[in-house]
Design an enzyme around this catalytic site. Structure first.
Site: not given
Ligand code: ARG
Length: 460
Positions: A22, A109, A154-155, A276, A282, A284, A289, A316, A321, A324
């Protein structure tokens, strides 16, 4: 060999290395990870779990690693999987065996849980400040348009007269709630999971109060399994951000409509519009948007994480993971959207004559006409029907209510007198809507002051 390689006979497959790691996205937690590790090491030393010398060596080593990461001198690797193991490996490479003591009474964890909370606590305050800035922009615009009459809808049908200020201040009120939602989320998030261990606490005599305090949390989390499994705080933030984006998206939608030739209530600044590639005429509202479009993306982040979490048994699981990327994406997206939105609103040119012209059509003073008769003694429901007939008569004649002669009006009800023409003037219709929360100037003024006080309280 991996930090956890002891029980393995074989190297991790390279495919799995990439799949499992990660570091590509959690590297951004480096500062919080190091901060958490420093607090942990200091606590271990204070509690006599490691020696003071080792504690000091770890903290000094971590400081150097932090400086080196910031100076771009450090290579973080997928081989070391995530930010936690990268930092630990760097530390041990630099200070030797003291570094190997850092992970005593800790797990990745609780480490990742504390990192993410620390990170989000900081981001929430930044986002809050961006919302407060947008509110300031809205209030300033509102101050200039308390007398600018426009049709309220409204509407999507013209309904009753309001001022442009009143319309803007509706968003001001929404944004106040967005801010307090972020603050509520921050308040609940303010508990420290460090010391939860892998899931079941630890046999070492750790002091969770000390680490919680050192890291600026109100208290430690109270259950170790919950401490490592909980992602409510991330979901709460994503839902708060989704609602905030929904507000920006509705506002964007209105701006898009208002920019159209059919409305022409506002014109966006050249700096906030695009052209455009084929149609030379144009201009825009791409910014509005795209803001509307990015809302879907933030909802997706929320739905993604809700779905990731929905079937997970305690405690956990590696699925987590996946928390994130959506969280970072939503935070980044919202932080990019808010200043652009504020700039767009700040620089847009309001066209009061066009708003006034639109307000003059569509019988938006019909309720006021019924109220006129009611105030002269007719029951409201009868007045409603009477004015309904008048409106029908007007549409047949191609006239507005205020264009009817007194004789025509009196044919329908003898209660009509000369003063009806004053009562039907849109400026008066708006000014008389002075009920609490209404569009009359006294009330838009009160709203402006309330929002200004709200901002001031938070920006002292
Ligand atoms: N990289 C892991 C996460 O983002 C950290 C925790 C991992 N713990 C494990 N026992 N694999 O969740």
């Amino acid at each position: 060999m991996k930090l956890w390689g002891g029980r393995f006979q074989k190297e991790t497959d390279t495919l799995v290395n990439d799949f499992n790691s990660s570091i590509q996205f959690d590297a951004r937690l480096y500062k919080e990870d190091i901060q958490g590790s420093m607090a942990h090491a200091a606590m271990l030393a204070d509690c006599g779990i490691i020696s003071q010398e080792d504690g000091t060596a770890i903290i000094e080593g971590l400081k150097e690693i932090l400086a080196d990461i910031e100076a771009g001198k450090v290579e973080l690797t997928a081989e070391n999987e995530d930010i936690h193991m990268n930092v630990e490996a760097l530390l041990t490479a630099r200070i030797g065996s003291a570094g190997k003591r850092l992970h005593t009474a800790r797990s990745r964890n609780d480490q990742v849980a504390v990192d993410l909370r620390l990170y989000l606590k900081k981001e929430i305050l930044e986002i809050r400040n961006l919302v407060l800035h947008l509110q300031k922009v809205i209030v300033e615009k509102a101050k200039q348009h308390q007398n600018t009459v426009m049709p309220g809808y409204t509407h999507m049908q013209r309904a009753q007269p309001i001022s442009f200020a009143h319309h803007l201040l509706a968003y001001g009120a929404m944004l106040c709630r967005d801010v307090t939602r972020l603050e509520d989320c921050l308040e609940r998030m303010d508990e420290c999971p460090l010391g939860s261990g892998a899931l079941a606490g630890t046999t070492y005599p750790i002091d969770r109060m000390e680490t919680a305090k050192a890291l600026g949390f109100r208290a430690p989390t109270s259950n170790s399994m919950d401490g490592v499994s909980d992602r409510d705080y991330a979901l709460e933030l994503l839902s708060g951000l989704s609602i905030l984006m929904m507000h920006l998206s509705r506002f964007s939608e209105e701006i898009i409509l208002w920019c159209s030739w059919e409305f022409k209530f506002v014109e966006l600044d050249d700096g906030y519009s695009t052209g455009s590639s084929i149609m030379p005429q144009k201009k825009n509202p791409d910014v509005a948007e795209l803001l509307r479009g990015k809302t879907g993306r933030v909802y997706g982040d929320l739905m993604g994480l809700l779905t990731t979490m929905k079937g997970l048994p305690l405690a956990y699981n590696k699925d987590m993971q996946e928390d994130k990327e959506p969280v970072f994406d939503a935070v980044d997206t919202v932080k990019m959207c808010l200043p652009v939105f504020a700039g767009m609103v700040e620089t847009m040119r309001v066209l009061p004559e066009n708003m006034r012209r639109a307000a003059g059509k569509g019988f938006i003073n019909a309720t006021d006409c019924a109220d006129y008769l009611t105030k002269k003694g007719m029951p409201f429901r009868d007045a409603y029907t009477t004015v309904g007939k008048l409106v029908y008569y007007c549409t047949e004649q191609g006239k507005l209510l205020e264009e009817l002669s007194l004789a025509e009006l009196q044919q329908i009800s003898p209660l009509f007198e000369e003063d009806v023409y004053e009562a039907l003037k849109l400026e008066n219709c708006m000014a008389q809507r002075s009920s609490y929360g209404g569009p009359a100037i006294s009330e838009t003024q009160r709203q402006i002051e309330t929002i200004e006080a709200f901002i001031a309280q938070r920006t002292k």
